[in-house]
Design a protein around this motif. Sequence first.
Motif, PDB file in Angstrom:
ATOM      1  N   ASP A   1       0.815  -1.220   0.000  1.00  0.00           N
ATOM      2  CA  ASP A   1       0.000   0.000   0.000  1.00  0.00           C
ATOM      3  C   ASP A   1       0.847   1.268   0.000  1.00  0.00           C
ATOM      4  O   ASP A   1       0.317   2.367  -0.242  1.00  0.00           O
ATOM      5  N   ILE A   2       2.127   1.132   0.260  1.00  0.00           N
ATOM      6  CA  ILE A   2       3.015   2.294   0.257  1.00  0.00           C
ATOM      7  C   ILE A   2       3.024   2.976  -1.109  1.00  0.00           C
ATOM      8  O   ILE A   2       3.327   4.169  -1.236  1.00  0.00           O
ATOM      9  N   PHE A   3       2.625   2.222  -2.157  1.00  0.00           N
ATOM     10  CA  PHE A   3       2.649   2.770  -3.517  1.00  0.00           C
ATOM     11  C   PHE A   3       1.315   3.399  -3.929  1.00  0.00           C
ATOM     12  O   PHE A   3       1.206   3.930  -5.033  1.00  0.00           O
ATOM     13  N   LYS A   4       0.303   3.352  -3.059  1.00  0.00           N
ATOM     14  CA  LYS A   4      -0.998   3.930  -3.421  1.00  0.00           C
ATOM     15  C   LYS A   4      -0.914   5.431  -3.644  1.00  0.00           C
ATOM     16  O   LYS A   4      -1.725   6.003  -4.385  1.00  0.00           O
ATOM     17  N   GLN A   5       0.060   6.080  -3.029  1.00  0.00           N
ATOM     18  CA  GLN A   5       0.221   7.526  -3.196  1.00  0.00           C
ATOM     19  C   GLN A   5       0.584   7.910  -4.631  1.00  0.00           C
ATOM     20  O   GLN A   5       0.448   9.075  -5.004  1.00  0.00           O
ATOM     21  N   PHE A   6       1.024   6.919  -5.420  1.00  0.00           N
ATOM     22  CA  PHE A   6       1.413   7.191  -6.808  1.00  0.00           C
ATOM     23  C   PHE A   6       0.344   6.754  -7.803  1.00  0.00           C
ATOM     24  O   PHE A   6       0.602   6.688  -9.001  1.00  0.00           O
TER      25      PHE A   6
ATOM     26  N   PHE B   1      -1.583   3.618 -11.946  1.00  0.00           N
ATOM     27  CA  PHE B   1      -0.419   4.467 -11.702  1.00  0.00           C
ATOM     28  C   PHE B   1      -0.477   5.707 -12.591  1.00  0.00           C
ATOM     29  O   PHE B   1      -0.868   5.643 -13.752  1.00  0.00           O
ATOM     30  N   LYS B   2      -0.105   6.831 -12.016  1.00  0.00           N
ATOM     31  CA  LYS B   2      -0.216   8.119 -12.710  1.00  0.00           C
ATOM     32  C   LYS B   2       0.732   8.173 -13.913  1.00  0.00           C
ATOM     33  O   LYS B   2       1.916   7.829 -13.781  1.00  0.00           O
ATOM     34  N   PRO B   3       0.235   8.591 -15.053  1.00  0.00           N
ATOM     35  CA  PRO B   3       1.084   8.694 -16.250  1.00  0.00           C
ATOM     36  C   PRO B   3       2.284   9.612 -16.058  1.00  0.00           C
ATOM     37  O   PRO B   3       3.327   9.423 -16.689  1.00  0.00           O
ATOM     38  N   SER B   4       2.156  10.597 -15.180  1.00  0.00           N
ATOM     39  CA  SER B   4       3.250  11.547 -14.966  1.00  0.00           C
ATOM     40  C   SER B   4       4.502  10.886 -14.406  1.00  0.00           C
ATOM     41  O   SER B   4       5.608  11.429 -14.501  1.00  0.00           O
TER      42      SER B   4
ATOM     43  N   SER C   1       8.661  -4.477  -7.906  1.00  0.00           N
ATOM     44  CA  SER C   1       7.490  -5.320  -8.181  1.00  0.00           C
ATOM     45  C   SER C   1       7.825  -6.802  -8.111  1.00  0.00           C
ATOM     46  O   SER C   1       6.932  -7.633  -7.935  1.00  0.00           O
ATOM     47  N   TYR C   2       9.096  -7.159  -8.229  1.00  0.00           N
ATOM     48  CA  TYR C   2       9.509  -8.561  -8.165  1.00  0.00           C
ATOM     49  C   TYR C   2       9.668  -9.073  -6.736  1.00  0.00           C
ATOM     50  O   TYR C   2      10.038 -10.228  -6.535  1.00  0.00           O
ATOM     51  N   PHE C   3       9.360  -8.232  -5.766  1.00  0.00           N
ATOM     52  CA  PHE C   3       9.385  -8.656  -4.370  1.00  0.00           C
ATOM     53  C   PHE C   3       7.980  -8.869  -3.819  1.00  0.00           C
ATOM     54  O   PHE C   3       7.782  -8.931  -2.606  1.00  0.00           O
ATOM     55  N   GLY C   4       6.998  -9.003  -4.722  1.00  0.00           N
ATOM     56  CA  GLY C   4       5.621  -9.174  -4.315  1.00  0.00           C
ATOM     57  C   GLY C   4       5.314 -10.564  -3.798  1.00  0.00           C
ATOM     58  O   GLY C   4       6.035 -11.532  -4.060  1.00  0.00           O
ATOM     59  N   PHE C   5       4.218 -10.660  -3.046  1.00  0.00           N
ATOM     60  CA  PHE C   5       3.683 -11.928  -2.570  1.00  0.00           C
ATOM     61  C   PHE C   5       2.502 -12.327  -3.443  1.00  0.00           C
ATOM     62  O   PHE C   5       2.008 -11.541  -4.262  1.00  0.00           O
ATOM     63  N   GLU C   6       2.017 -13.548  -3.226  1.00  0.00           N
ATOM     64  CA  GLU C   6       0.777 -13.977  -3.872  1.00  0.00           C
ATOM     65  C   GLU C   6      -0.364 -13.054  -3.444  1.00  0.00           C
ATOM     66  O   GLU C   6      -0.493 -12.719  -2.257  1.00  0.00           O
ATOM     67  N   GLY C   7      -1.180 -12.644  -4.412  1.00  0.00           N
ATOM     68  CA  GLY C   7      -2.351 -11.829  -4.093  1.00  0.00           C
ATOM     69  C   GLY C   7      -2.080 -10.337  -3.983  1.00  0.00           C
ATOM     70  O   GLY C   7      -3.021  -9.560  -3.747  1.00  0.00           O
ATOM     71  N   GLU C   8      -0.832  -9.913  -4.135  1.00  0.00           N
ATOM     72  CA  GLU C   8      -0.533  -8.472  -4.066  1.00  0.00           C
ATOM     73  C   GLU C   8      -0.708  -7.875  -5.464  1.00  0.00           C
ATOM     74  O   GLU C   8       0.252  -7.684  -6.221  1.00  0.00           O
ATOM     75  N   HIS C   9      -1.941  -7.568  -5.775  1.00  0.00           N
ATOM     76  CA  HIS C   9      -2.301  -7.151  -7.135  1.00  0.00           C
ATOM     77  C   HIS C   9      -1.752  -5.769  -7.482  1.00  0.00           C
ATOM     78  O   HIS C   9      -1.537  -5.470  -8.656  1.00  0.00           O
ATOM     79  N   LEU C  10      -1.537  -4.948  -6.481  1.00  0.00           N
ATOM     80  CA  LEU C  10      -0.974  -3.620  -6.757  1.00  0.00           C
ATOM     81  C   LEU C  10       0.421  -3.759  -7.373  1.00  0.00           C
ATOM     82  O   LEU C  10       0.767  -3.032  -8.317  1.00  0.00           O
ATOM     83  N   LEU C  11       1.200  -4.698  -6.867  1.00  0.00           N
ATOM     84  CA  LEU C  11       2.549  -4.903  -7.409  1.00  0.00           C
ATOM     85  C   LEU C  11       2.503  -5.545  -8.789  1.00  0.00           C
ATOM     86  O   LEU C  11       3.403  -5.338  -9.610  1.00  0.00           O
ATOM     87  N   VAL C  12       1.457  -6.340  -9.049  1.00  0.00           N
ATOM     88  CA  VAL C  12       1.268  -6.882 -10.398  1.00  0.00           C
ATOM     89  C   VAL C  12       1.025  -5.729 -11.374  1.00  0.00           C
ATOM     90  O   VAL C  12       1.572  -5.699 -12.477  1.00  0.00           O
TER      91      VAL C  12
ATOM     92  N   ALA D   1       2.014  -2.672 -10.926  1.00  0.00           N
ATOM     93  CA  ALA D   1       3.270  -1.923 -11.018  1.00  0.00           C
ATOM     94  C   ALA D   1       4.210  -2.559 -12.036  1.00  0.00           C
ATOM     95  O   ALA D   1       4.864  -1.866 -12.821  1.00  0.00           O
ATOM     96  N   LYS D   2       4.271  -3.894 -12.035  1.00  0.00           N
ATOM     97  CA  LYS D   2       5.144  -4.587 -12.979  1.00  0.00           C
ATOM     98  C   LYS D   2       4.691  -4.361 -14.417  1.00  0.00           C
ATOM     99  O   LYS D   2       5.507  -4.063 -15.304  1.00  0.00           O
ATOM    100  N   ALA D   3       3.392  -4.494 -14.663  1.00  0.00           N
ATOM    101  CA  ALA D   3       2.870  -4.307 -16.024  1.00  0.00           C
ATOM    102  C   ALA D   3       3.078  -2.870 -16.486  1.00  0.00           C
ATOM    103  O   ALA D   3       3.483  -2.629 -17.634  1.00  0.00           O
ATOM    104  N   PHE D   4       2.820  -1.907 -15.605  1.00  0.00           N
ATOM    105  CA  PHE D   4       2.949  -0.488 -15.931  1.00  0.00           C
ATOM    106  C   PHE D   4       4.393  -0.128 -16.276  1.00  0.00           C
ATOM    107  O   PHE D   4       4.674   0.506 -17.304  1.00  0.00           O
ATOM    108  N   THR D   5       5.325  -0.541 -15.440  1.00  0.00           N
ATOM    109  CA  THR D   5       6.721  -0.170 -15.652  1.00  0.00           C
ATOM    110  C   THR D   5       7.344  -0.951 -16.802  1.00  0.00           C
ATOM    111  O   THR D   5       8.178  -0.408 -17.543  1.00  0.00           O
ATOM    112  N   LYS D   6       6.934  -2.212 -16.975  1.00  0.00           N
ATOM    113  CA  LYS D   6       7.492  -2.997 -18.076  1.00  0.00           C
ATOM    114  C   LYS D   6       7.088  -2.407 -19.425  1.00  0.00           C
ATOM    115  O   LYS D   6       7.915  -2.326 -20.351  1.00  0.00           O
TER     116      LYS D   6
END
Length: 593
Positions: free
Chosen positions: A167-172, A179-182, A197-208, A210-215
């Motif tokens: 949830d630390i990434f919800k601010q972005f 995730f904000k385009p800016s 994003s590669y340090f995520g656990f099962e079910g952590e969809h926010l990090l999923v 993040a991975k798709a967005f940044t990739k």
Amino acid sequence: MEGTHKIFAPKLTHFFEQRSHGYYYCPKILPTIRYKTTNSKIMSTSTTKYRRSAGYKPSIWNLEFLIDESSKRDRYVHQPDDEYVNIVKRLKCEVKNLMVDEELEPLVIFKIVGEIQRLGLGDYFGKDIESALRRLACKFGDLELDLHATALGFTLLRQSGIFISQDIFKQFMDENENFKPSLCNDKEGMISLYEASYFGFEGEHLLVKAKAFTKEYLLSNNNNHSKQEDKLIVDDDVNHTLGLALRYRMPKLEARLYIETHPKDVETALLQLAMLDFNRAQLMYQQDLHELARWWKDLELSEKLSFARDRLMECLFWGIGTLPKPELSSGRKALTRVFKFITIIDDIYDVYGTIDELELFTNAIERWNINAIDELPDYMKVTFLALYNTVNEIGYEILKQKGFNCIPYLKRSWEDMTKAFLVEAKWLQNSQTPTFEEYLNNGWVSVSGVVALTHIFFFVSPQITPEALHCLRNNHDILRLPSMVFRLSNDLATSEAEIERGETANAISCYAKEKGVTMKDARKHLSNLIDESWKKLNEIQVLNDTPFSVDFVEAAMNLARTAQCAYQHGDGHGSPELIKKKILSLIVDPIHL
């Protein structure tokens, strides 16, 4: 000889003058099996049987040790020990002072810790780093940090076994939870978020997300990168990041690459220590290789089993990747010997042996009795006897170190693996394609990860507890998950060659046939399964709810990393030229800066 490299092991002449050849057993504890063979190639007792060939390439290495060439080693290797100690002592004081400075910006601390970890120096400053990170973790959610600092901090905290919520990434993110385009204006931050994003656990969809967005951003940026001189280094970083995420890379290889590609970004004393540390570790790897080469030469198996891959250097590569710390030399050498026999036995089951012979060999492993060899063909007799001696020798070494007889556990791991090998051999003989589930349930055992980790456990565990032994025997996830990464990485690299040899059982073909999808879609599914396995490994490391030591958990993850490195660009074990440069940088060539 074209493509042959000579390995230097300075100042080791006296070792071989004083060392006697053979096995070191106490007759009252373990039986010793010795055998002599002729120089002629050993063949099956039934010479009329058809033998397949995988067409494996011969070894590309010449393991001659030229002692008189030791002066060519880098000058940093030969710095006096007192100078090395002084550098370490001074840097420890500097880092300690930085880590306790509460006025220092969190980003500065994260960058220093990140550099230390990338340089492979984490063990030098472990307690100070952990103390600083735990202090920052207590107030991490209240700090006003940009994307780069937040993602870097998240990565370092989870890597150190400290849980921080996604949830630390919800601010972005915006009101639609995207995730904000800016953020795309911050290349450094996007790379850091991708790695986090590669340090995520099962079910952590926010990090999923993040991975798709940044990739998507990194791929787009890489395809349209600027040719200006000041952008080239950044583009190289993007290429490297997309090739294999930091979480999946071999730490020692990553340390060398970071030293050589980012010298201007690192404080001079840290860089000097990193170079010294790497080159001194490499000297230990070369000494390991020197001893292993003598052991392998004395066995004379490469001549007797000419159908099998001769891969001593590559097996040491696996040993170093899994146990890179110089002080773990005895475990690393044992693991290298284990991988040598895995390679030989794999070739017996995959290529050379007939089903009747394989059943006899599997039974001999199960019985673990020298009388079982009477039923075996000659080439299997020497293989079994050499394996029997080697595993018992490793068991005796553990008995001396830990006072525990681990041979039943070691033997059981070989038994399970050869039974899995036999299942695959029968699939091949019957031209049978198993279901994807059947294949994976057998394949994560046959890939040999459990054999390797079972041997490792007894070397790196400070205490051998009943709870840990129970989990070890019942294939706890810390054994199964790295083995699954190993299996899937192997199949992604070797499936084409296996199909050409007529083999019907590999993860890609099984999944494609069962689901009616293309090979490309099947490969994508396997990559996703690798990511899912790592999510579970992340959880094990961070939550630390196993009876295993931190060192064993790290070794298990290193085995998975080594598999991904060895198979990143193809079958690095079957076609060793694919990892030749990596071996040169890890074992042969010192750092020159």
